[in-house]
Scaffold this motif. Structure first.
Motif, short mmCIF file in Angstrom:
data_model
loop_
_atom_site.label_atom_id
_atom_site.label_comp_id
_atom_site.label_asym_id
_atom_site.label_seq_id
_atom_site.Cartn_x
_atom_site.Cartn_y
_atom_site.Cartn_z
N GLN A 83 39.46 -39.25 32.93
CA GLN A 83 39.47 -40.68 33.24
C GLN A 83 41.07 -41.18 33.49
O GLN A 83 42.03 -40.64 32.92
CB GLN A 83 39.26 -41.48 31.76
N ALA A 84 41.25 -42.25 34.12
CA ALA A 84 42.61 -42.90 34.56
C ALA A 84 43.10 -43.21 33.13
O ALA A 84 42.54 -43.49 32.22
CB ALA A 84 42.29 -44.13 35.42
N ARG A 85 44.69 -42.99 33.21
CA ARG A 85 45.38 -43.20 32.22
C ARG A 85 44.96 -44.84 31.52
O ARG A 85 45.06 -44.80 30.38
CB ARG A 85 46.75 -43.06 32.42
N ASP A 86 44.88 -45.63 32.43
CA ASP A 86 44.52 -46.99 31.77
C ASP A 86 43.09 -46.79 31.36
O ASP A 86 42.20 -47.13 32.36
CB ASP A 86 44.72 -47.98 32.80
N HIS A 87 42.82 -46.92 30.13
CA HIS A 87 41.27 -46.63 29.62
C HIS A 87 40.64 -47.55 29.92
O HIS A 87 39.25 -47.48 29.50
CB HIS A 87 41.36 -46.01 28.31
N SER A 88 41.21 -48.88 30.19
CA SER A 88 40.03 -50.23 30.53
C SER A 88 39.49 -49.80 31.86
O SER A 88 38.49 -50.47 31.98
CB SER A 88 41.00 -51.33 30.64
N GLU A 89 39.78 -48.90 32.51
CA GLU A 89 39.47 -48.65 33.92
C GLU A 89 38.30 -47.56 33.85
O GLU A 89 38.60 -46.62 33.33
CB GLU A 89 40.39 -48.01 35.07
N LYS A 90 37.35 -47.82 34.40
CA LYS A 90 36.02 -46.67 34.29
C LYS A 90 36.26 -46.05 35.47
O LYS A 90 35.57 -46.23 36.46
CB LYS A 90 34.70 -47.39 34.38
N ARG A 91 37.37 -45.31 35.72
CA ARG A 91 37.82 -44.55 36.93
C ARG A 91 38.11 -42.96 36.33
O ARG A 91 38.70 -42.65 35.33
CB ARG A 91 39.00 -44.94 37.49
N ALA A 92 37.77 -42.01 37.13
CA ALA A 92 38.14 -40.73 36.90
C ALA A 92 38.21 -40.04 38.18
O ALA A 92 37.81 -40.51 39.16
CB ALA A 92 37.08 -40.18 36.07
N ASN A 93 38.86 -38.70 37.89
CA ASN A 93 38.83 -37.83 39.29
C ASN A 93 37.61 -37.13 39.35
O ASN A 93 36.95 -36.68 38.17
CB ASN A 93 40.13 -36.83 39.21
N ALA A 94 37.15 -36.89 40.37
CA ALA A 94 35.77 -36.15 40.53
C ALA A 94 36.20 -34.49 40.67
O ALA A 94 36.55 -34.02 41.79
CB ALA A 94 35.27 -36.48 42.04
#
Lengths: 365, 148, 279
Positions: free
Chosen positions: B103-114
């Motif tokens: 997950q992105a470092r800012d855990h409020s973001e639902k983003r991650a690397n594929a």
């Protein structure tokens, strides 16, 4: 009898002169006679794919030419890795491990920056073949110094690098990016990030000059007219205009890719580039970087690309490289980088987040 | 004895040569994503942003409590895939996938690397689908043949 | 006798070899055998990028209500006259852009949100046809087999396919351009554009169904007559056309320089994420 000798003699002389004249024009093209444009020069038009597994710098072998077995082994290794990388995974696989996402990547591909794993292999296109020049399977792109390595840096060059700390360079490759903990300040500002991450240039000096192969999107396009020759790099849609038989720009005009002027030496296009900006810093060079490139068709689908790098403020001696660019029928697609650069925001935000967490932990001690 | 020496020299030369080949690791991941926050998402593709420098794959997943949420996964440059015949209709909305990453470092973001993208049967998604598979590595690419 | 002939041949051949390598000093032959030569540096000289439609001068590109009429909005106030909009009789044939009613409402919203909405501000690729008349030069490279446009603004580029490659696999900012000649006119058919670009600084916009057909006709050595027909059934009630002359830059040393504006907008876009923000 005497007349016959005269005739034979003159014929031989004529043939010799014709052949010699042909040799007078520089001929790294190994005798290949390319089709010509309307103004009589070799036709360099086309799209080329620079990907190759031959590295820039020779590693651990002293020979410029690899044996057929060495090259075949290297290519087979890459093919195997590709096949392994394409292999399916278990649909019941768990989430990757905490703290070490690189474990299923070959050890020599791991670097310490983040341990979050790399691209799946289908994203990349780093080349499949050892590069061949003049019939030799090359162990490195650098051919001068003859050991295939960069020359020593001058004390001035080393001092400059040390005093500036780590400042971004145009040759930064995706895999060479420093990890979060390595260089203080590397994430403080967008200007501290490599030009490629800022979407100003492509990674690894793919935009050039000199143009070097990178992990993917290695396509270049040449559009040739008598007055100017255009070289397009896919990443980041950078255009280099080579102005033919022209003078360089005044010294105070500096460009990210420098200012390129060209002329023909026989069948070779010679491109001379100066006026680099002090932000380009190819391999840590100064703004006095001087690059000379030579483009020669060597076959119906190949072009020999040679370059010489000169910056007495950075390297004790000039250094040179060469590799073959194969033509391709593939298309270059738009690489609109800045327009989709969510990553820059996330990289900076991530660094700020990490600092907050670190500060919090320290405050709680 | 001599053969052994030659073989070991050859092997080491080859291995060390390859050690220098471009690595497959991603840039700046240490900053963008959190190695201590692994994720694995099973869901349906909602949309794919075919953009550079990174493709973004939006996936809708159903949480244990029955609600849905959308995650964005960062992939590579789409251009290589486009050259292999992939286009915006290749993976229509609704395609089911399994993606793992961090997950992105800012855990409020639902983003991650594929880190890995597969179909539900485990096959890597940009390969092996009808008509759009990666070229046979043995034959690819034809233009890389050295001049004769 | 034969010897003399041989010697003459020898001299002739030698002379040809020596002279073959020289570049002609006079003007190069036309690179394109049957078509006008569009090579060179070109630029529009009008106010189309401010607003395609006819308009009187305006105080600024972003305004707010003042006590007696609009005044520059706060973020652009300090620019004064430099930030004002010059007048124009417009480049739209027929005068008005034929918006659908709901699309016209969107255009008005775009105008109100110009500072956050106009992609030009963020140095995003300008799209077609805006790249043509954005106020910076561009260069056309043309030979028998390839045509290529390079724009100084943001280093935008367009390869003009002379053989149709089929539909664009994905949308892009500059679209996919396919060109052919109709007599002395280069006709460029542009599809595959995303919906992210604007036509000007007045909020004129489109959807991803945009289809543009450009016509470049060399009027004389220094002027191209440029027309673009714009079609987008999602936004407009019918196709509409813009036209303008494009002028060849006359300076002897005319060339494109860097306008890599990405660097210039980093403070705008990422400034707040600096370790030490400036504000």
């Amino acid at each position: 009898m005497r007349k016959k000798i005269e005739i034979v003699g003159l014929t031989v002389l004529m043939l010799w002169t014709i052949l010699s004249a042909a040799q007078l024009t520089q001929n790294p093209g190994q005798g290949y006679k390319p089709p010509r444009t309307v103004d009589g020069h070799p036709d360099l038009n086309g799209t080329y794919d620079l990907a190759t597994i031959t590295p820039l710098v020779r590693q651990f072998t002293t020979q410029r030419a690899l044996t057929d077995e060495q090259a075949a082994k290297a290519e087979a290794m890459i093919m195997k890795e590709r096949k392994d990388g394409d292999a399916p995974l278990s649909p019941d696989r768990p989430a990757p491990p905490k703290g070490n996402g690189d474990q299923d990547i070959p050890a020599r591909y791991r670097i310490a920056s983040g341990n979050v794993g790399g691209y799946n292999s289908f994203w990349i296109d780093p080349g499949w073949k050892i590069n061949v020049v003049n019939g030799e399977k090359r162990s490195s792109i650098i051919v001068d110094p003859p050991d295939g390595h960069l020359p020593k840096m001058t004390p001035e060059g080393m001092q400059r690098l040390a005093s500036l700390g780590f400042l971004p360079r145009s040759d930064t490759r995706e895999s060479n990016d420093p990890g979060l903990d390595r260089t203080p300040g590397a994430y403080d500002d967008p200007e501290r990030r490599p030009p490629a991450e800022r979407c100003l240039l492509g990674f690894g000096s793919t935009s050039g000059p000199p143009a070097l192969p990178v992990l993917y999107d290695n396509l270049h396009q040449i559009v040739q007219t008598p007055q100017s020759i255009m070289i397009l790099t896919e990443m980041v849609h950078d255009v280099r205009t080579v102005r033919m038989n022209a003078q360089h720009l005044p010294k105070n005009i500096r460009l990210w890719l420098g200012d390129s002027v060209g002329h023909w030496e026989g069948d070779t296009l010679v491109v001379d580039t100066t006026n680099f900006s002090n932000k380009t810093r190819f391999y840590g060079s100064s703004e006095n970087l001087h690059v000379v490139e030579r483009f020669t068709r060597t076959g119906p689908k190949t072009l020999l690309y040679q370059f010489t790098i000169e910056d007495p403020a950075t390297w004790a001696t000039p250094w040179s490289g060469e590799y073959t660019w194969p033509a391709t029928d593939s298309h270059i697609y738009e690489y609109a980088c800045h327009e989709g650069n969510y990553a820059m925001t996330d990289i900076l935000k991530g660094a700020r987040e990490r600092e907050r967490t670190t500060a919090k932990t320290e405050n709680n001690k | 004895m001599r053969t052994k020496l030659v073989t070991s020299v050859l092997c080491s030369a080859v291995l060390l040569l390859i050690a220098s080949l471009p690595a497959a690791a991603h840039h700046a991941f240490g900053s963008e994503f959190d190695a201590n926050a692994p994720v694995l998402i099973k869901g349906k593709i909602v949309k794919i942003e075919w953009v550079n420098p990174h493709t973004w794959i939006h996936v809708e997943t159903t949480k244990p409590d029955g609600t849905t949420e959308i995650w964005m996964f960062e992939g590579g440059s789409p251009n290589t895939l486009l050259r292999r015949g992939v286009n915006k209709t290749t993976f229509p909305a609704g395609t089911e996938v399994i993606i793992d990453g961090y997950q992105a470092r800012d855990h409020s973001e639902k983003r991650a690397n594929a880190r890995n993208i597969t179909f539900t049967d485990g096959r890597k998604i940009f390969l092996g689908s009808t008509g759009t598979g990666a070229p046979d590595p043995e034959k690819f690419p034809a233009t890389q043949e050295p001049p004769k | 006798m034969t010897a003399k002939i041989l010697v003459s041949c020898l001299v002739l051949v030698a002379a040809t070899m020596v002279f073959a390598g020289q570049t002609p000093k006079q003007r190069s032959p036309r690179p394109h055998r049957n078509h006008p030569d569009l090579n060179g540096i070109w630029e529009a000289m009008n106010e189309a990028d401010y607003d395609l439609e006819a308009h009187t001068a305006r105080p600024a590109m972003a305004v707010r209500p003042g006590p007696y009429g609009p005044v520059p909005a706060a973020p652009v106030l300090a620019l004064g006259a430099v930030g004002a909009v010059p007048p124009s009789l417009g480049v739209v044939e027929g005068g008005e852009i034929p918006y659908k009613p709901e699309a016209l409402a969107q255009k008005k919203k775009n105008q109100e949100n110009w500072l956050t909405g106009d992609p030009e501000i963020r140095c995003y690729l300008p799209g077609v046809p805006r790249a043509t008349y954005i106020a910076q030069p561009f260069r056309i490279f043309q030979n028998n087999t390839q045509i290529f446009f390079a724009y100084q603004f943001a280093g935008a580029v367009r390869n003009i396919y002379l053989k149709d490659p089929g539909p664009a696999p994905v949308d892009s900012w500059m679209g996919q351009s396919v060109g052919h000649w109709e007599g002395n006119t280069l006709v460029v058919d542009v599809t595959g554009m995303n919906d992210q670009t604007w036509f000007d600084r007045a909020g004129d916009f489109h959807s991803d169904a945009l289809h543009v057909v450009e016509r470049y006709t060399l009027k004389n050595r220094d002027i191209i007559s440029y027309e673009a027909t714009i079609e987008d059934p999602n936004v407009f009630t019918r196709p509409w056309k813009i036209s303008m002359p494009l002028y060849r830059r006359q300076e002897k040393n005319a060339q494109l320089l860097d306008f890599k504006c990405v660097e210039f907008v980093e403070e705008l876009m990422y400034g707040k994420y600096r370790k030490k923000p400036l504000d």
